[in-house]
Design an enzyme around this catalytic site. Structure first.
Site, PDB file in Angstrom:
ATOM      1  N   CYS A   1      48.251  12.021   8.117  1.00  5.54           N
ATOM      2  CA  CYS A   1      49.122  12.485   7.025  1.00  5.54           C
ATOM      3  C   CYS A   1      50.553  12.013   7.212  1.00  5.54           C
ATOM      4  CB  CYS A   1      49.074  13.999   6.949  1.00  5.54           C
ATOM      5  SG  CYS A   1      49.467  14.774   8.512  1.00  5.54           S
TER       6      CYS A   1
ATOM      7  N   LYS B   1      37.002  26.565   7.801  1.00  2.23           N
ATOM      8  CA  LYS B   1      36.107  25.716   6.999  1.00  2.23           C
ATOM      9  C   LYS B   1      36.479  24.257   7.266  1.00  2.23           C
ATOM     10  CE  LYS B   1      35.283  23.638   3.582  1.00  2.23           C
ATOM     11  NZ  LYS B   1      34.823  22.225   3.647  1.00  2.23           N
TER      12      LYS B   1
ATOM     13  N   GLU C   1      49.452   7.696  -1.575  1.00  4.10           N
ATOM     14  CA  GLU C   1      48.946   7.792  -0.209  1.00  4.10           C
ATOM     15  C   GLU C   1      47.587   7.100  -0.125  1.00  4.10           C
ATOM     16  OE1 GLU C   1      47.453  11.577   1.299  1.00  4.10           O
ATOM     17  OE2 GLU C   1      48.625  11.252   3.108  1.00  4.10           O
TER      18      GLU C   1
ATOM     19  N   GLU D   1      49.578  22.060   4.150  1.00  2.00           N
ATOM     20  CA  GLU D   1      50.020  20.834   4.835  1.00  2.00           C
ATOM     21  C   GLU D   1      49.337  19.687   4.104  1.00  2.00           C
ATOM     22  OE1 GLU D   1      52.231  20.929   7.088  1.00  2.00           O
ATOM     23  OE2 GLU D   1      52.165  23.033   7.654  1.00  2.00           O
TER      24      GLU D   1
HETATM   25  P1  NAD Z   1      40.678  17.020   1.064  1.00  5.81           P
HETATM   26  O1  NAD Z   1      41.791  17.685   0.369  1.00  5.81           O
HETATM   27  O2  NAD Z   1      39.674  16.276   0.236  1.00  5.81           O
HETATM   28  O3  NAD Z   1      39.822  18.045   1.918  1.00  5.81           O
HETATM   29  C1  NAD Z   1      40.408  18.890   2.861  1.00  5.81           C
HETATM   30  C2  NAD Z   1      39.583  20.136   2.985  1.00  5.81           C
HETATM   31  O4  NAD Z   1      39.607  20.835   1.747  1.00  5.81           O
HETATM   32  C3  NAD Z   1      38.102  19.896   3.302  1.00  5.81           C
HETATM   33  O5  NAD Z   1      37.661  20.888   4.203  1.00  5.81           O
HETATM   34  C4  NAD Z   1      37.428  20.077   1.957  1.00  5.81           C
HETATM   35  O6  NAD Z   1      36.093  20.494   2.067  1.00  5.81           O
HETATM   36  C5  NAD Z   1      38.285  21.160   1.345  1.00  5.81           C
HETATM   37  N1  NAD Z   1      38.260  21.230  -0.120  1.00  5.81           N
HETATM   38  C6  NAD Z   1      38.051  20.216  -1.001  1.00  5.81           C
HETATM   39  N2  NAD Z   1      38.106  20.682  -2.274  1.00  5.81           N
HETATM   40  C7  NAD Z   1      38.349  22.010  -2.192  1.00  5.81           C
HETATM   41  C8  NAD Z   1      38.527  23.047  -3.166  1.00  5.81           C
HETATM   42  N3  NAD Z   1      38.457  22.802  -4.472  1.00  5.81           N
HETATM   43  N4  NAD Z   1      38.784  24.303  -2.717  1.00  5.81           N
HETATM   44  C9  NAD Z   1      38.871  24.567  -1.406  1.00  5.81           C
HETATM   45  N5  NAD Z   1      38.714  23.633  -0.449  1.00  5.81           N
HETATM   46  C10 NAD Z   1      38.457  22.366  -0.831  1.00  5.81           C
HETATM   47  O7  NAD Z   1      41.351  16.088   2.132  1.00  5.81           O
HETATM   48  P2  NAD Z   1      40.655  15.100   3.133  1.00  5.81           P
HETATM   49  O8  NAD Z   1      40.227  13.913   2.340  1.00  5.81           O
HETATM   50  O9  NAD Z   1      39.651  15.811   3.961  1.00  5.81           O
HETATM   51  O10 NAD Z   1      41.895  14.736   4.073  1.00  5.81           O
HETATM   52  C11 NAD Z   1      42.828  13.821   3.715  1.00  5.81           C
HETATM   53  C12 NAD Z   1      44.101  14.482   3.215  1.00  5.81           C
HETATM   54  O11 NAD Z   1      44.593  15.455   4.138  1.00  5.81           O
HETATM   55  C13 NAD Z   1      45.229  13.483   3.090  1.00  5.81           C
HETATM   56  O12 NAD Z   1      45.877  13.635   1.846  1.00  5.81           O
HETATM   57  C14 NAD Z   1      46.172  13.840   4.220  1.00  5.81           C
HETATM   58  O13 NAD Z   1      47.479  13.477   4.007  1.00  5.81           O
HETATM   59  C15 NAD Z   1      45.988  15.293   4.348  1.00  5.81           C
HETATM   60  N6  NAD Z   1      46.380  15.754   5.680  1.00  5.81           N
HETATM   61  C16 NAD Z   1      47.560  16.421   5.835  1.00  5.81           C
HETATM   62  C17 NAD Z   1      47.971  16.867   7.093  1.00  5.81           C
HETATM   63  C18 NAD Z   1      49.282  17.599   7.280  1.00  5.81           C
HETATM   64  O14 NAD Z   1      49.457  18.217   8.317  1.00  5.81           O
HETATM   65  N7  NAD Z   1      50.181  17.566   6.342  1.00  5.81           N
HETATM   66  C19 NAD Z   1      47.154  16.629   8.194  1.00  5.81           C
HETATM   67  C20 NAD Z   1      45.957  15.951   8.009  1.00  5.81           C
HETATM   68  C21 NAD Z   1      45.585  15.522   6.741  1.00  5.81           C
END
Ligand code: NAD
Length: 495
Positions: free
Chosen positions: A279, A170, A380, A245
């Protein structure tokens, strides 16, 4: 979406416009699935796992499919990189790197799929032969963010499929395009239906349905910490396996005895590569006090000259933020930094000259004279905002570096190798570098301490997270155990 081996729109016909963040022009229209589509994908994955060929196939055969996917990614590398830049905004040179890394991730796990995984050992009972075998977990929901759309898809699908799981990917709402293209290549490689499926749609609907379904055995999630918590809560029903992650507020530490030129460019790279939407970004720069007055003005001067623009322009060094909403969020943090009294060394505003006005461009920004309780130090930001903290000595650097709820990454710059290693060992973080920042290897584990996540991706650790562990005990000399007196009489002779 690619569900049950066929391309399909959303069950209710809903679509979503996809934009180029450099111009905010619509560049595509994608299916926008809901819980109904998730349930359809889950049902296909369930039957593909319970009775389909993928989990039962020899590891060598699965590996051959993964190698085919890797080759197809390489064949279409230029086109994939351009699509990534148009959809995510990152400069082409970064997108090219991501595409090559994605292909290599499939290759790495193709290699690992057939390597020894089990174990035998001696137990006290001489009649018993005991062994351990590793088996796929089952149906895996894989939810990824928008900052590395293709690379995150590879980090999830390659180990999940290598282990024999049936995977439902997804992607983030804003960035489905390279995932769609990847699934066209997966279809071309000929994976059995249901082994890998692509589900598009809003996180709280399609993503939540994966996390909550009793038919899904594992969720692998990359994204924000708040979403991570929501996924844990949704997944308690059937006690899914979960790997997370999450975010970070990682320190990049520069000692006075470091090569200043090398440290300076790495400090910029740590903070501003990927527009800071990374991240593991080194979003806190810790500088030894006695070099600050020389180091920081040079850093600000170089940062102010970073070439910001459309990622498709080969000269661009930093692209736009992913959406207007995210840009507003980042500008909100910049306003908070100013309001809380931090000193702005460079940037601190949106860029709107000429063609930049159409996109979500924010000038690379550095704040100094910060205090530990400021939001720009604690939270962050996920954008091109670097917050400087000064330290007195090694112990002070370690204390400040670890003063965060996160624990994803950290880098140290020093000419003293022993000091560098001492500081790396003291960092409460999962990914660390000495005299470097950011390189990632498919061979090495990726993940965080503290609130930066659960588990690890990549390397053998990443495959481990997609495997169950089963012990098998074989009685080589069957005899009655002699435990119950009632079962103790010899069976009546037939004669
Ligand atoms: P997000 O958490 O808003 O979304 C990530 C994913 O989760 C998307 O596909 C979104 O549709 C889905 N999602 C959102 N709400 C959900 C729910 N209630 N249930 C299930 N899925 C849901 O994050 P973002 O804004 O897309 O990305 C930024 C974040 O990702 C930052 O905090 C960053 O640090 C983190 N990140 C971490 C890593 C790592 O490897 N640690 C890598 C990349 C990004």
């Amino acid at each position: 979406m690619f569900i049950g081996g066929a391309w399909t729109g959303a069950a209710d016909g809903r679509t979503r416009d996809i934009h180029n963040p450099s111009t905010n022009e619509r560049i595509a229209t994608a299916a926008d699935g809901s819980a109904r589509d998730a349930e359809k994908a889950i049902a296909f994955a369930r039957s593909a796992f319970d009775s389909g060929p993928w989990p039962r196939m020899r590891a060598q055969e699965r590996a051959a499919f993964l190698l085919k996917i890797a080759d197809l990614i390489d064949t279409h590398a230029a086109e994939l990189a351009t699509t990534e830049t148009r959809n995510n905004g990152k400069p082409l040179r970064e997108a090219r790197y991501d595409v090559a890394d994605a292909a290599n991730c499939f290759r790495y796990y193709a290699g690992l799929a057939s390597k020894p995984l089990g174990q035998t050992f001696e137990v006290p009972d001489p009649a018993m032969q005991t062994m351990v075998v590793r088996e796929p977990i089952g149906v895996c929901g894989q939810i990824i963010p928008w900052n590395y759309p293709l690379l995150m898809a590879a980090w999830k699908l390659a180990p999940g499929l290598a282990a024999g799981n049936c995977c439902i990917l997804k992607p983030a709402e804003a960035t489905p395009l390279t995932a769609v293209r990847l699934f066209e290549l997966i279809a071309e490689a000929g994976l059995p239906a249901g082994a890998a499926q692509l589900l598009l749609g809003p996180g709280p609907e399609a993503g939540h349905a994966l996390a909550a379904s009793p038919l899904v055995d594992k969720i692998a999630f990359t994204g924000g910490t708040v979403t991570g918590r929501a996924i844990i809560a949704a997944a308690t029903g059937n006690l899914k396996k979960i790997t997370l992650e999450l975010g970070g507020k990682s320190p990049c530490i520069v000692f006075a005895d470091a090569d200043q030129d090398i440290a300076l460019e790495f400090a910029m790279f740590a903070a501003f590569a990927g527009q800071g939407e990374v991240c593991s970004a080194g979003s806190r720069l810790l500088v030894e006090k006695k070099i600050a007055s020389r180091f920081l003005p040079r850093l600000a001067e170089a940062t102010a000259k970073i070439a910001v623009g459309d990622g498709l322009d080969e000269l661009t060094e930093m692209g736009p933020l992913i959406t207007p909403q995210h840009m507003e969020r980042v500008l909100g943090y910049i306003a908070a930094g100013k309001a809380e009294g931090a000193e702005l060394l460079c940037g601190g505003h949106r860029l709107t000259e000429g063609a930049l006005a159409r996109g979500n461009f924010v000038a690379p920004t550095i704040f100094a004279s910060t205090r530990p309780e400021m939001r720009i130090i604690r939270e962050e930001i996920f954008g091109p905002v670097l917050s400087v903290q000064l330290f007195e000595d090694e112990a002070d650097a370690i204390r400040i570096a670890n003063d965060t709820p996160y624990g994803l990454a950290g880098g140290v710059f020093t000419g003293d190798g022993a000091k560098g290693l001492r500081v790396l060992r003291a960092l409460r973080a999962g990914i660390t570098w000495l005299n470097s920042y950011h390189p990632t290897f498919n061979e090495a584990p990726w993940g965080g301490y503290k609130q930066s996540g659960w588990g690890r991706e990549l390397g053998t650790w990443g495959l481990d997270e997609y495997l169950e562990t089963k012990q098998i005990n074989i009685n080589l000399a069957p005899a009655k155990p002699g435990w119950f007196r009632s079962a103790g009489q010899p069976a009546a002779s037939d004669s």
